[in-house]
Design an enzyme around this catalytic site. Structure first.
Site, PDB file in Angstrom:
ATOM      1  CB  SER A  39      -1.341   0.231   0.932  1.00  0.00           C
ATOM      2  OG  SER A  39      -0.306  -0.351   1.662  1.00  0.00           O
ATOM      3  CG  ASP A 229      -3.517   4.613   8.390  1.00  0.00           C
ATOM      4  OD1 ASP A 229      -1.986   4.821   8.792  1.00  0.00           O
ATOM      5  OD2 ASP A 229      -3.769   4.462   7.291  1.00  0.00           O
ATOM      6  CG  HIS A 232      -0.983   3.787   5.273  1.00  0.00           C
ATOM      7  ND1 HIS A 232      -2.917   3.328   5.492  1.00  0.00           N
ATOM      8  CD2 HIS A 232      -0.718   2.482   3.870  1.00  0.00           C
ATOM      9  CE1 HIS A 232      -2.689   1.936   4.660  1.00  0.00           C
ATOM     10  NE2 HIS A 232      -1.420   1.801   3.668  1.00  0.00           N
TER      11      HIS A 232
END
Ligand SMILES: *[C@@H]1O[C@H](CO)[C@@H](O)[C@H](O)[C@H]1NC(C)=O
Length: 253
Positions: A39, A229, A232
């Site tokens: 990601s 979070d 990221h």
């Protein structure tokens, strides 16, 4: 017998053909980069609190509400800003202006390195896209593969056994990509992970640093701003990472 006028036309056509041939013989230099990983390569900057905020910073192109670069590639995820565009912009400022930079997005969120071994869907897609990009840009006619930019490993921090085999798996993947693309000296720029999906972040980071291969560069993401979070990179962090990747690439020239 052809009239003088027709002969003139034929001559003009031949000249035109000659001009075209010369134009084809001086191809546009193209530098291609493969972007693989999970990601943080796919890009989640500005996309960790619901939908992407749509902010594209000037160093990444500055277009408001553009389409995330990995759209349609990193599927089933909310996409935001990754390092690719700021990498390309930083490179543009440092290489001959006639050079075309081709970025080939291949990342998929949440994938451990086991998803990237030879024969897996993601691996074969990445290699296939690399070949297609080279063919489209005209390999041998000015197109060159610049590097594989690799940001992955967060999913290998969940189980200790994955962390333990990470270096070996990474080495195997790089060897296979180089062999399958017939580019034995393909530069690989590996990003040291800053976060993880599990608790074995340090063992994976150690494994990344232990990868022993020629034509390998290491860029560390640790210390760059992380979103709330805890997983990221933020948009400013991705911009910075892109610049670090460009610097690492330029240092090899
Ligand atoms: C990753 O590997 C697992 C196990 O082989 C597989 O089920 C899954 O579909 C793979 N994911 C992707 C995105 O390829």
């Amino acid at each position: 017998m052809a009239s003088p006028q027709l002969q003139l036309q034929v001559l003009a056509l031949l000249l035109l053909l000659a001009t075209t041939a010369t134009a084809t013989a001086t191809p546009t230099p193209t530098l291609i980069f493969l972007l693989g990983g999970q990601s943080n390569m796919g890009g989640r900057g500005g996309a960790t609190n619901g939908p992407w905020d749509g902010v594209v910073p000037p160093d990444s192109g500055g277009r408001k509400r553009g389409s995330p670069f990995h759209a349609g590639i990193d599927v089933h995820n909310v996409l935001g800003v990754g390092p690719g565009m700021s990498f390309a912009h930083a490179l543009f400022r440092a290489i001959p202006p006639s050079t075309v930079i081709g970025l080939v997005p291949c990342a998929q969120g949440g994938t451990p390195i086991a998803n990237w071994t030879r024969g897996t869907e993601l691996y074969e897609r990445m290699v296939g896209r690399g070949r297609a990009a080279m063919a489209t840009a005209g390999a041998g006619a000015g197109a060159r593969m610049g590097a594989l930019l690799w940001y992955q490993g967060e999913a290998d921090t969940i189980r200790r056994e994955d962390a333990e085999v990470y270096a070996r798996k990474m080495e195997g993947m790089v060897r296979d990509v180089r062999r399958d693309l017939a580019l034995p000296e393909l530069l690989v720029i590996q990003v040291g992970i800053a976060t993880g999906q599990g608790k074995f972040v340090e063992p994976v980071r150690e494994a990344q640093k232990a990868v022993r291969l020629p034509f390998l560069k290491y860029v560390d993401a640790k210390g760059l701003p992380i979103a709330n979070d805890y997983t990221h990179l933020t948009t400013p962090a991705q911009v910075k990472l892109g610049k670090l990747l460009a610097k690492a690439y330029l240092s090899t020239l």
